[in-house]
Design an enzyme around this catalytic site. Structure first.
Site, PDB file in Angstrom:
ATOM      1  N   ASP A 112       0.871  -1.182   0.000  1.00  0.00           N
ATOM      2  CA  ASP A 112       0.000   0.000   0.000  1.00  0.00           C
ATOM      3  C   ASP A 112       0.904   1.227   0.000  1.00  0.00           C
ATOM      4  OD1 ASP A 112      -2.087   1.954   0.544  1.00  0.00           O
ATOM      5  OD2 ASP A 112      -3.285   0.298   1.322  1.00  0.00           O
ATOM      6  N   TRP A 148      -7.338  32.905 -13.032  1.00  0.00           N
ATOM      7  CA  TRP A 148      -6.851  31.911 -12.057  1.00  0.00           C
ATOM      8  C   TRP A 148      -5.535  32.337 -11.425  1.00  0.00           C
ATOM      9  CZ3 TRP A 148      -2.647  28.375 -11.720  1.00  0.00           C
ATOM     10  CH2 TRP A 148      -1.719  28.457 -12.755  1.00  0.00           C
ATOM     11  N   SER A 176      -2.413  18.488  -1.657  1.00  0.00           N
ATOM     12  CA  SER A 176      -1.320  18.152  -2.590  1.00  0.00           C
ATOM     13  C   SER A 176      -0.030  17.855  -1.844  1.00  0.00           C
ATOM     14  CB  SER A 176      -1.047  19.317  -3.548  1.00  0.00           C
ATOM     15  OG  SER A 176      -2.130  19.507  -4.382  1.00  0.00           O
ATOM     16  N   HIS A 259       5.031  28.196 -12.740  1.00  0.00           N
ATOM     17  CA  HIS A 259       5.701  27.470 -13.810  1.00  0.00           C
ATOM     18  C   HIS A 259       6.003  26.024 -13.443  1.00  0.00           C
ATOM     19  CE1 HIS A 259       6.854  27.204 -17.869  1.00  0.00           C
ATOM     20  NE2 HIS A 259       7.761  26.360 -17.443  1.00  0.00           N
ATOM     21  N   TYR A 263       4.756  21.823 -14.943  1.00  0.00           N
ATOM     22  CA  TYR A 263       5.485  20.549 -15.042  1.00  0.00           C
ATOM     23  C   TYR A 263       4.914  19.500 -14.108  1.00  0.00           C
ATOM     24  CZ  TYR A 263       8.288  23.039 -18.215  1.00  0.00           C
ATOM     25  OH  TYR A 263       8.658  23.770 -19.300  1.00  0.00           O
ATOM     26  N   SER A 274       5.738   6.935 -21.402  1.00  0.00           N
ATOM     27  CA  SER A 274       6.912   6.058 -21.349  1.00  0.00           C
ATOM     28  C   SER A 274       6.553   4.635 -20.936  1.00  0.00           C
ATOM     29  CB  SER A 274       7.958   6.620 -20.374  1.00  0.00           C
ATOM     30  OG  SER A 274       8.297   7.929 -20.751  1.00  0.00           O
ATOM     31  N   HIS A 308       9.283  34.344 -17.556  1.00  0.00           N
ATOM     32  CA  HIS A 308       8.867  34.408 -18.968  1.00  0.00           C
ATOM     33  C   HIS A 308       7.358  34.644 -19.082  1.00  0.00           C
ATOM     34  CE1 HIS A 308       8.508  29.717 -19.089  1.00  0.00           C
ATOM     35  NE2 HIS A 308       7.348  30.235 -18.787  1.00  0.00           N
ATOM     36  N   HIS A 309       6.637  34.488 -17.962  1.00  0.00           N
ATOM     37  CA  HIS A 309       5.206  34.826 -17.966  1.00  0.00           C
ATOM     38  C   HIS A 309       5.001  36.324 -17.817  1.00  0.00           C
ATOM     39  CE1 HIS A 309       3.831  30.608 -17.559  1.00  0.00           C
ATOM     40  NE2 HIS A 309       4.956  30.454 -16.901  1.00  0.00           N
ATOM     41  N   THR A 334      13.400  18.085 -23.168  1.00  0.00           N
ATOM     42  CA  THR A 334      12.107  17.680 -23.732  1.00  0.00           C
ATOM     43  C   THR A 334      12.328  17.013 -25.084  1.00  0.00           C
ATOM     44  OG1 THR A 334      11.202  19.634 -22.657  1.00  0.00           O
ATOM     45  CG2 THR A 334       9.745  18.467 -24.159  1.00  0.00           C
ATOM     46  N   ARG A 456      -7.140  37.439 -24.997  1.00  0.00           N
ATOM     47  CA  ARG A 456      -7.816  36.403 -24.231  1.00  0.00           C
ATOM     48  C   ARG A 456      -8.707  37.054 -23.169  1.00  0.00           C
ATOM     49  NH1 ARG A 456      -3.012  34.044 -20.326  1.00  0.00           N
ATOM     50  NH2 ARG A 456      -4.717  32.749 -19.564  1.00  0.00           N
TER      51      ARG A 456
END
Lengths: 544, 40
Positions: A112, A148, A176, A259, A263, A274, A308-309, A334, A456
């Site tokens: 478990d 958001w 989380s 960011h 991921y 995979s 970069h945002h 990547t 947007r």
């Protein structure tokens, strides 16, 4: 694959002695079994997928043609905000946690999760958090409408929904973090003897790295929203310029979380691809160790690219150049991954069952999202693209055809192991083709809209954008309706059990400890640690 | 039940893992407050 069956029988004999909790309440509300909690996470995620999806349909219905038709602009803004919060925290993240709960103990030969009672708590926080979040839509002034990203000062100018949203985000964060601690504690301490780290399935590896990302960034999100709360209700000025604070500071802190969060949603998807691609190419994964190191590199780089945002917010030239090149660097690990998936398929004996179709579509379509990400990383180009539909197209390719396609691939791949029944392959393929055609109809035209300058988060737009919006909305509704087929397939397989009985190996090319168990996997598995026989392992330093 | 005792032996290691990870999470939560207060 006959030897799988032999193993399975042995385990089945052991596990028949185990008993489930007898009552419905005891099993589903108080239970600590990793498979039951995994099921709860997956069902919760499916529910949120449809709630968040219906919000997307409100958005696409309003944007079907120019002008204001169906909803007030403020409600439109509530829909864009809630759609994102529900899909990110309610659909994608819990789906991967559900997959982790179901599969990680079986993949590493553990009975478990390391902390089963905390596992129950991690899940049961979520329904309360989302009830709180969704309840804001029925309050005076409605739900959050500032996006958001919760940028102040806009986000704290709303009504009392702010307190509810912030409390809900804290609860999701706690859930989380507890989930991540549980996953790390399980992987580091509960592996069957002999299952070295570099023999673990790639899905387990990607989740180990993802869990570290979660522990590193969820407290940062919690910190930033706590500061929003005190700014609104307790007179602090963390982000209030009038009081000596700095609203841009919020953006830096938010994206330091935001960011890596991207991921968190995509690394487990890499793990799923995979697992599936080698099975249906009937070849071991090409470059196992490179996959592991590429995942770790992506995770590291995710911490040094956040600004970069924020290119258009303004920052020194040196900062722009650093964040631009750091972002572009992510293309290297990547690219290694995409190369390895393609190399795994190269000259393989491929068959195209539904999980493989979704996995191949994932590789192709996620790469499109990756390429548009590279375009956005270029500072002068970003000045043009920022806050346009190009960005919307980019992250939906990453999150829908990336994360969600991989979740669908995973569900089709492991459903026979979970339920003991095969799903309807023909309907599965119909679902795949409908989804793939309509999702491209939905999101691809948004690239053109963005390049042409459509902003947007607006409910109305220039008539010049009408045609592509109409195509996008038709694609959106068709994609949404196609998902009813997905729900039907799950009901058909899980509850009606009309499919053929699944064997223990399920797929001809499947390798790994989970496939040595019978289908459906017994309620308690690996109560005795399995003997690791390299020939049943799919990955690692093993001879194939 | 040798397997059971194997599992029990892992409890201290699990406790250590949980303690370290919890400390990291709590420290990060606190550190960001301190950082923002120093910068604003």
């Amino acid at each position: 694959m006959a030897h799988h069956g032999d193993h399975a029988d042995t385990h089945a004999d052991h596990d028949d002695h185990d008993h489930k909790p007898s009552g419905f309440f005891d099993r589903w509300f108080c239970g600590t079994n990793h498979k039951d909690i995994g099921t709860l996470y997956l069902l919760f995620s499916l529910l949120m997928f449809f709630i968040g999806g219906s919000m997307a349909l409100v958005i696409r219905a309003e944007l079907f043609q120019p002008g204001l038709q169906l909803v007030e602009p403020d409600f439109f803004n509530q829909m864009t905000t809630m759609h994102a919060l529900v899909m990110i925290f309610g659909a994608v993240m819990p789906a991967f946690v559900g997959l982790a709960n179901w599969m990680i103990p079986m993949m590493i030969g553990a009975p478990d999760m390391a902390l089963p009672r905390m596992n129950n708590w991690s899940f049961w926080i979520m329904p309360f958090a989302f009830t709180l979040l969704l309840s804001t839509l029925f309050m005076d002034g409605g739900g959050p409408a500032g996006g958001w990203t919760l940028y102040p000062p806009l986000s704290i100018q709303g009504g009392n929904n702010v307190a509810f949203v912030i409390f809900a985000v804290h609860m999701m964060g706690i859930s989380s973090i507890m989930g991540a601690i549980n996953i790390i504690a399980t992987i580091l301490n509960m592996r069957a003897p002999g299952l070295d780290l570099l023999k673990m399935p790639v899905f387990v590896w990607t989740w180990l790295i993802t869990a570290f990302l979660l522990i590193a960034v969820m407290p940062v999100l919690a910190g930033s929203v706590t500061m929003l709360l005190t700014d609104k209700y307790f007179g602090t000025s963390f982000f209030n310029a009038a009081g000596g604070g700095d609203p841009v500071m919020f953006q830096h802190i938010f994206w330091f979380f935001g960011h890596p969060e991207v991921y968190i949603m995509i690394l487990p998807a890499f793990g799923v691809a995979s697992e599936i691609i080698p099975t249906f190419a009937r070849k071991p994964l090409f470059g196992y160790q490179a996959m592991v190191y590429a995942t770790a590199s992506i995770a590291f780089l995710s911490f040094i690219v956040w600004a970069h945002h924020m290119f258009t917010v303004g920052m020194p030239l040196g900062g722009q150049i650093f964040f631009m090149y750091a972002t572009m660097l992510i293309a290297i690990p990547t690219g290694v991954k995409v190369f390895n998936w393609v190399a795994t398929m190269w000259r393989g004996s491929m068959t195209f069952e539904t999980p493989m179709l979704f996995a191949i579509a994932f590789v192709v379509l996620f790469t499109i999202g990756g390429f548009s990400g590279l375009m956005l990383a270029i500072v002068p180009a970003d000045f043009q693209y920022h806050d346009t539909y190009f960005v919307v197209a980019h992250f939906h390719y990453v999150l829908v055809t990336g994360a969600i396609f991989s979740i669908m691939a995973a569900v089709y791949y492991w459903l026979p192991k979970w339920t003991g029944r095969m799903y309807n392959e023909t309907l599965g393929k119909v679902h795949f083709w409908l989804s793939t055609i309509t999702v491209n109809m939905l999101f691809f035209p948004q690239h053109f809209l963005g390049l042409a300058g459509m902003p947007r988060r607006i409910p109305d737009y220039n008539v010049a954008f009408a045609d592509f919006n109409m195509i996008s909305s038709i694609g959106g509704f068709a994609f949404g309706l196609s998902q009813l087929l997905f729900a039907w397939l799950i009901i058909d397989t899980c509850f009606l059990k009309r499919g053929a009985k699944a064997t223990s190996g399920v797929w001809e090319g499947a390798k790994g400890l989970e496939w040595t168990l019978p289908s459906p996997a017994p309620y308690h598995s690996f109560s005795t640690p399995p003997k690791i026989d390299d020939s049943v392992l799919a990955h690692g330093d093993v001879s194939h | 039940m040798p397997a059971q005792s194997d599992r029990n032996d892992r409890r201290p290691a699990i406790r250590r893992t949980v303690l370290v990870l919890t400390l990291i999470a709590v420290a990060l939560y606190g550190l960001f407050f301190i950082r923002v207060m120093l910068l604003t």
